[in-house]
Design an enzyme around this catalytic site. Sequence first.
Site, PDB file in Angstrom:
ATOM      1  N   LYS A 230      50.033  15.901 -12.338  1.00 42.60           N
ATOM      2  CA  LYS A 230      50.649  16.736 -13.373  1.00 42.60           C
ATOM      3  C   LYS A 230      51.055  15.890 -14.573  1.00 42.60           C
ATOM      4  O   LYS A 230      52.096  16.123 -15.210  1.00 42.60           O
ATOM      5  CB  LYS A 230      51.842  17.503 -12.795  1.00 42.60           C
ATOM      6  CG  LYS A 230      51.477  18.471 -11.680  1.00 42.60           C
ATOM      7  CD  LYS A 230      50.548  19.589 -12.157  1.00 42.60           C
ATOM      8  CE  LYS A 230      50.242  20.589 -11.053  1.00 42.60           C
ATOM      9  NZ  LYS A 230      49.294  21.617 -11.472  1.00 42.60           N
TER      10      LYS A 230
ATOM     11  N   GLY B 249      58.725  21.500  -3.935  1.00 39.86           N
ATOM     12  CA  GLY B 249      58.181  22.259  -5.060  1.00 39.86           C
ATOM     13  C   GLY B 249      57.896  23.717  -4.727  1.00 39.86           C
ATOM     14  O   GLY B 249      58.363  24.632  -5.418  1.00 39.86           O
TER      15      GLY B 249
ATOM     16  N   TYR C 125      -0.848  -0.639  10.063  1.00 45.32           N
ATOM     17  CA  TYR C 125      -1.111  -1.058   8.676  1.00 45.32           C
ATOM     18  C   TYR C 125       0.112  -0.761   7.791  1.00 45.32           C
ATOM     19  O   TYR C 125       0.551  -1.601   7.006  1.00 45.32           O
ATOM     20  CB  TYR C 125      -2.348  -0.303   8.196  1.00 45.32           C
ATOM     21  CG  TYR C 125      -2.786  -0.592   6.786  1.00 45.32           C
ATOM     22  CD1 TYR C 125      -3.381  -1.814   6.452  1.00 45.32           C
ATOM     23  CD2 TYR C 125      -2.651   0.381   5.793  1.00 45.32           C
ATOM     24  CE1 TYR C 125      -3.801  -2.055   5.148  1.00 45.32           C
ATOM     25  CE2 TYR C 125      -3.086   0.137   4.491  1.00 45.32           C
ATOM     26  CZ  TYR C 125      -3.658  -1.081   4.174  1.00 45.32           C
ATOM     27  OH  TYR C 125      -4.081  -1.326   2.903  1.00 45.32           O
TER      28      TYR C 125
ATOM     29  N   SER D 201       0.843  -1.191   0.000  1.00 44.13           N
ATOM     30  CA  SER D 201       0.000   0.000   0.000  1.00 44.13           C
ATOM     31  C   SER D 201       0.880   1.242   0.000  1.00 44.13           C
ATOM     32  O   SER D 201       1.992   1.220   0.535  1.00 44.13           O
ATOM     33  CB  SER D 201      -0.874  -0.012   1.255  1.00 44.13           C
ATOM     34  OG  SER D 201      -1.383   1.270   1.497  1.00 44.13           O
TER      35      SER D 201
ATOM     36  N   ASN E 191      67.482  14.456   4.338  1.00 48.36           N
ATOM     37  CA  ASN E 191      67.297  13.821   3.029  1.00 48.36           C
ATOM     38  C   ASN E 191      68.649  13.589   2.355  1.00 48.36           C
ATOM     39  O   ASN E 191      69.404  14.539   2.123  1.00 48.36           O
ATOM     40  CB  ASN E 191      66.421  14.767   2.180  1.00 48.36           C
ATOM     41  CG  ASN E 191      66.027  14.175   0.851  1.00 48.36           C
ATOM     42  OD1 ASN E 191      66.584  13.160   0.442  1.00 48.36           O
ATOM     43  ND2 ASN E 191      65.076  14.813   0.177  1.00 48.36           N
ATOM     44  N   PRO E 192      68.997  12.322   2.055  1.00 48.49           N
ATOM     45  CA  PRO E 192      70.326  12.027   1.476  1.00 48.49           C
ATOM     46  C   PRO E 192      70.578  12.719   0.140  1.00 48.49           C
ATOM     47  O   PRO E 192      71.730  12.831  -0.295  1.00 48.49           O
ATOM     48  CB  PRO E 192      70.327  10.501   1.314  1.00 48.49           C
ATOM     49  CG  PRO E 192      68.941  10.042   1.575  1.00 48.49           C
ATOM     50  CD  PRO E 192      68.206  11.114   2.283  1.00 48.49           C
TER      51      PRO E 192
ATOM     52  N   GLN F  15      88.151  45.716 -19.423  1.00 49.12           N
ATOM     53  CA  GLN F  15      88.498  47.132 -19.558  1.00 49.12           C
ATOM     54  C   GLN F  15      88.122  47.894 -18.310  1.00 49.12           C
ATOM     55  O   GLN F  15      88.847  48.731 -17.803  1.00 49.12           O
ATOM     56  CB  GLN F  15      87.782  47.726 -20.769  1.00 49.12           C
ATOM     57  CG  GLN F  15      88.489  47.374 -22.056  1.00 49.12           C
ATOM     58  CD  GLN F  15      87.773  47.924 -23.265  1.00 49.12           C
ATOM     59  OE1 GLN F  15      86.660  48.417 -23.174  1.00 49.12           O
ATOM     60  NE2 GLN F  15      88.440  47.845 -24.394  1.00 49.12           N
TER      61      GLN F  15
ATOM     62  N   LYS G  72       2.285  -3.433   5.723  1.00 50.33           N
ATOM     63  CA  LYS G  72       2.348  -3.344   4.266  1.00 50.33           C
ATOM     64  C   LYS G  72       3.790  -3.218   3.776  1.00 50.33           C
ATOM     65  O   LYS G  72       4.147  -3.771   2.741  1.00 50.33           O
ATOM     66  CB  LYS G  72       1.505  -2.154   3.774  1.00 50.33           C
ATOM     67  CG  LYS G  72       0.006  -2.410   3.851  1.00 50.33           C
ATOM     68  CD  LYS G  72      -0.350  -3.648   3.058  1.00 50.33           C
ATOM     69  CE  LYS G  72      -1.812  -3.888   2.835  1.00 50.33           C
ATOM     70  NZ  LYS G  72      -2.083  -5.231   2.288  1.00 50.33           N
TER      71      LYS G  72
HETATM   72  C1  HDC Z   1      58.444  12.972   2.991  1.00 50.84           C
HETATM   73  C2  HDC Z   1      59.479  13.895   2.490  1.00 50.84           C
HETATM   74  C3  HDC Z   1      59.086  15.333   2.267  1.00 50.84           C
HETATM   75  C4  HDC Z   1      60.179  16.070   1.570  1.00 50.84           C
HETATM   76  C5  HDC Z   1      60.042  17.559   1.427  1.00 50.84           C
HETATM   77  C6  HDC Z   1      61.184  18.179   0.680  1.00 50.84           C
HETATM   78  C7  HDC Z   1      62.493  17.618   1.152  1.00 50.84           C
HETATM   79  C8  HDC Z   1      63.711  18.301   0.608  1.00 50.84           C
HETATM   80  O1  HDC Z   1      64.819  17.645   1.194  1.00 50.84           O
HETATM   81  C9  HDC Z   1      63.776  18.227  -0.894  1.00 50.84           C
HETATM   82  C10 HDC Z   1      64.410  19.379  -1.477  1.00 50.84           C
HETATM   83  O2  HDC Z   1      64.726  20.339  -0.854  1.00 50.84           O
HETATM   84  S1  HDC Z   1      64.655  19.318  -3.180  1.00 50.84           S
HETATM   85  C11 HDC Z   1      65.457  20.829  -3.570  1.00 50.84           C
HETATM   86  C12 HDC Z   1      64.569  21.990  -3.852  1.00 50.84           C
HETATM   87  N1  HDC Z   1      63.676  21.799  -4.955  1.00 50.84           N
HETATM   88  C13 HDC Z   1      64.112  21.767  -6.248  1.00 50.84           C
HETATM   89  O3  HDC Z   1      65.290  21.838  -6.521  1.00 50.84           O
HETATM   90  C14 HDC Z   1      63.069  21.631  -7.315  1.00 50.84           C
HETATM   91  C15 HDC Z   1      63.341  22.584  -8.430  1.00 50.84           C
HETATM   92  N2  HDC Z   1      62.283  22.495  -9.426  1.00 50.84           N
HETATM   93  C16 HDC Z   1      62.364  21.713 -10.528  1.00 50.84           C
HETATM   94  O4  HDC Z   1      63.361  21.034 -10.720  1.00 50.84           O
HETATM   95  C17 HDC Z   1      61.208  21.713 -11.475  1.00 50.84           C
HETATM   96  O5  HDC Z   1      60.414  22.847 -11.241  1.00 50.84           O
HETATM   97  C18 HDC Z   1      60.302  20.440 -11.340  1.00 50.84           C
HETATM   98  C19 HDC Z   1      61.123  19.185 -11.633  1.00 50.84           C
HETATM   99  C20 HDC Z   1      59.737  20.363  -9.928  1.00 50.84           C
HETATM  100  C21 HDC Z   1      59.156  20.555 -12.323  1.00 50.84           C
HETATM  101  O6  HDC Z   1      59.677  20.834 -13.570  1.00 50.84           O
HETATM  102  P1  HDC Z   1      59.048  20.185 -14.880  1.00 50.84           P
HETATM  103  O7  HDC Z   1      58.994  18.705 -14.707  1.00 50.84           O
HETATM  104  O8  HDC Z   1      59.770  20.703 -16.043  1.00 50.84           O
HETATM  105  O9  HDC Z   1      57.563  20.669 -14.838  1.00 50.84           O
HETATM  106  P2  HDC Z   1      56.901  21.902 -15.594  1.00 50.84           P
HETATM  107  O10 HDC Z   1      56.692  21.555 -17.017  1.00 50.84           O
HETATM  108  O11 HDC Z   1      57.616  23.140 -15.267  1.00 50.84           O
HETATM  109  O12 HDC Z   1      55.483  21.957 -14.868  1.00 50.84           O
HETATM  110  C22 HDC Z   1      54.597  20.835 -14.902  1.00 50.84           C
HETATM  111  C23 HDC Z   1      53.457  21.096 -13.947  1.00 50.84           C
HETATM  112  O13 HDC Z   1      53.958  21.096 -12.591  1.00 50.84           O
HETATM  113  C24 HDC Z   1      53.801  22.385 -12.008  1.00 50.84           C
HETATM  114  N3  HDC Z   1      55.061  22.682 -11.337  1.00 50.84           N
HETATM  115  C25 HDC Z   1      56.245  22.941 -11.921  1.00 50.84           C
HETATM  116  N4  HDC Z   1      57.159  23.176 -10.976  1.00 50.84           N
HETATM  117  C26 HDC Z   1      56.553  23.075  -9.800  1.00 50.84           C
HETATM  118  C27 HDC Z   1      56.986  23.243  -8.477  1.00 50.84           C
HETATM  119  N5  HDC Z   1      58.235  23.582  -8.184  1.00 50.84           N
HETATM  120  N6  HDC Z   1      56.084  23.075  -7.479  1.00 50.84           N
HETATM  121  C28 HDC Z   1      54.803  22.777  -7.757  1.00 50.84           C
HETATM  122  N7  HDC Z   1      54.330  22.607  -9.020  1.00 50.84           N
HETATM  123  C29 HDC Z   1      55.208  22.757 -10.013  1.00 50.84           C
HETATM  124  C30 HDC Z   1      53.544  23.348 -13.150  1.00 50.84           C
HETATM  125  O14 HDC Z   1      52.773  24.442 -12.736  1.00 50.84           O
HETATM  126  C31 HDC Z   1      52.834  22.465 -14.135  1.00 50.84           C
HETATM  127  O15 HDC Z   1      51.487  22.327 -13.708  1.00 50.84           O
HETATM  128  P3  HDC Z   1      50.306  22.625 -14.764  1.00 50.84           P
HETATM  129  O16 HDC Z   1      50.593  21.675 -15.878  1.00 50.84           O
HETATM  130  O17 HDC Z   1      49.075  22.329 -13.991  1.00 50.84           O
HETATM  131  O18 HDC Z   1      50.498  24.051 -15.136  1.00 50.84           O
END
Ligand code: HDC
Length: 720
Positions: A417, A389, A164, A151, A496-497, A707, A168
């Site tokens: 990405k 990043g 009911y 129902s 970080n190594p 220079q 039902k």
């Molecule tokens: C558990 C552990 C936690 C650890 C935390 C950290 C620990 C630390 O010890 C680590 C460090 O300190 S590492 C040293 C510092 N960082 C770096 O040297 C990174 C330098 N950056 C790069 O090499 C490039 O940007 C790279 C490689 C990052 C990107 O370059 P590409 O591959 O050429 O990318 P690109 O074409 O430029 O972009 C692709 C898309 O990604 C976005 N993007 C680019 N660079 C970014 C960045 N640095 N951070 C966030 N996003 C990023 C772009 O915007 C793009 O996105 P979309 O396509 O949506 O536009």
Amino acid sequence: MASKLRYDGRVAVVTGAGAGLGRTYALLLAERGASVVVNDLGGGRHGDGSSTKAADTVVQEIKAKGGKAVADYNSVEEGEKIIQTALENFGRVDILINNAGILRDKTFARISDQDWDLVHRVHLKGSFKTTQAAWPHMRKQEFGRVIMTASQSGLCGNFGQANYSAAKYGLVGLNNTLALEGQKYNIHCNTIVPTAASRLTEDILPPEMYAELKPSLIAPVVAWLCHESCEDNGSIIDSGAGFAAQCRMYRGAGVNLRKKITDEVSIEDVRDSWDKVTDMSKATPLSSIQAATGNLMTVLEELKSTPASGKVFKEKFSYTPRDLILYALGVGASTKNPEDLRFLYENDEQFAALPSFYIIPGQMIGMFSGLWDNAIPGKAIDPTQLLHGEQYVEIHKPIQTSGTLTNECQIADVLDKGSKGAVILMDIDTFDEEGDLVAHSQMTVFIRGAGEFGGPQTSSKQIMCAERPKRKPDASRIQATLLDQAALYRLSGDANPLHIDPNFSAMGGFDRPILHGMATLGFAARHVLELYAGNDPNLVKTIKVRFTKPVLPSHTLKTDMWREGNRIHFETSVIETGNVVISGAYMDLKEVQPAANMHKVAAESLKCEEMFNEMRKRMDADPATAKKINGVFLYNITKNGQVAGKWVVDLKQCKLYKGDAEAGVKVDTTLTVDDQDMIDITTGKLNPQVAFMKQKLKITGNVMLTQKLQGLLKAQQSKL
Ligand SMILES: CCCCCCC[C@@H](O)CC(=O)SCCNC(=O)CCNC(=O)[C@H](O)C(C)(C)COP(=O)(O)OP(=O)(O)OC[C@H]1O[C@@H](n2cnc3c(N)ncnc32)[C@H](O)[C@@H]1OP(=O)(O)O
């Protein structure tokens, strides 16, 4: 016209067939050839009394039209007796229409046990007893058509009919299970939800509607459900006034109240998700228990591979003045700048943490909390591919020079990405011992090659960088990092190594260990602090950077700055490579306090850069000379004789390195650079440091001067 559907040879039992719907079903089926058991207790609509009259009258009607029928006066509570009547008179039972019913309407508060039980006994138990009695015969003959009568009062509820309605709706449940159990024996069980003029509804429905609700408009629907060619099983058909429609139980798309398989669900989680729980815009039918529970299995599987997004990880971080000093050294603070003593000496009146230190407590917790496990659906995180990043920090309250902070970290989002990688956004709140928010940070980690997992490309939760003004920088600051900068910085907690171990960094695709992003950030933020905030950490509100290219320890950092109100945009590049390593960066200040010596500091930085660029130009223009010279030492000597900066210019590679022999450059000569001028060491007027370096490195060979350098040298020599 197609041939009429017939029920010849079928035996139908219709309960409550003395009047109303039951009578109409019985007449229709008999008319189409079925032998019918016309069951009716002959009681009142409230279940009182009994009489043979009702059933007998219908049987006579059927017989008068040439049909086959037999009366049965048993209560459905003794359903086996009714079925026995069918077996005794017709030898079988093929169709059972559970139609008998009574009403005991009362508002819920007034329903007695008797009212409740009687209604349930007739509707629910009666249908159970009668169907169960017919069941073995139907199974044996592998044919059966059973109808339950529900129902709208059950499906929707109806004021004053709690007993009911419950009975039902109970029949709908009985229908659902019998449909499953009978399927393999070709026993179909369906439910009719009739709205008809009957003795049960005569004083409930409005008179004009009552007239239109003829049972004869519903009977064909029921008869069709009872026909052997009808394949429906488990259907619930609402019918009345010549209308018929399938009714179904639907379930909304719903929401996962947990973010991760290990999470519990709190009442607040439920409250916060309630809109999604109750949203029926994407509802789908609950077609079977397998589909219903299968959906839960899918939810669980998703949870298992869902990033830890939303899970809050809490941990404490303790620090002392020693940690603040070690950090300041790690990001290039130096006693050569007396202003930096406030970050390096615990007895300095203004001793305090550098603004970028506010990121450290949360970053360390985030790194070791395990929050990252399963962060990227279906992908393991390869630590060699992980790079810092972006980084954001917003300072809410100054921290003491020692203490214990509590951090709350959670993954805000995980971005896809594509072929480039995955980006994990982590939000961190840092609280002091009084429970006050000290800082809010967002750390962005880029994991190369971990993309293409079907996640979102962008997130509204990401704190974005800001584009710098297009004009030339308002100020710049150059500072060389040490060859051991990363070795020093890692003592602030980021072990970080990637930053110390050549094998590990090689696995990450780097020629040698790279500098921590946070170290580069620390240098750049100090430069801005020095030039625009009078080196006062209390003026800093926010810092945001993106790390765009790796930095190698010993690289020389140049931070360009643009002032726009209280926002200082900055961009950091490496002099040796010309690479921009920090972009889209800004520091928001409570107020701007340009450094008293800003002009000088900026000029000095620019002078060094200018010199370097001139050399590079000269190298390009005169490669023959360039070949003969391997490198040049550049010293920046302050008036009081301190070395404020030293570089090795690798003339072969056109690169500038932090100035010591480990940079791997064979040095031919050394130039010292005064705040104002430059002195050529070949004049013999050496200051002690340069003499020491010359002796140590056994410098011989040619001097190459631009220079501009030659001009400056001449002027200096004439002074001497
Ligand atoms: C558990 C552990 C936690 C650890 C935390 C950290 C620990 C630390 O010890 C680590 C460090 O300190 S590492 C040293 C510092 N960082 C770096 O040297 C990174 C330098 N950056 C790069 O090499 C490039 O940007 C790279 C490689 C990052 C990107 O370059 P590409 O591959 O050429 O990318 P690109 O074409 O430029 O972009 C692709 C898309 O990604 C976005 N993007 C680019 N660079 C970014 C960045 N640095 N951070 C966030 N996003 C990023 C772009 O915007 C793009 O996105 P979309 O396509 O949506 O536009």
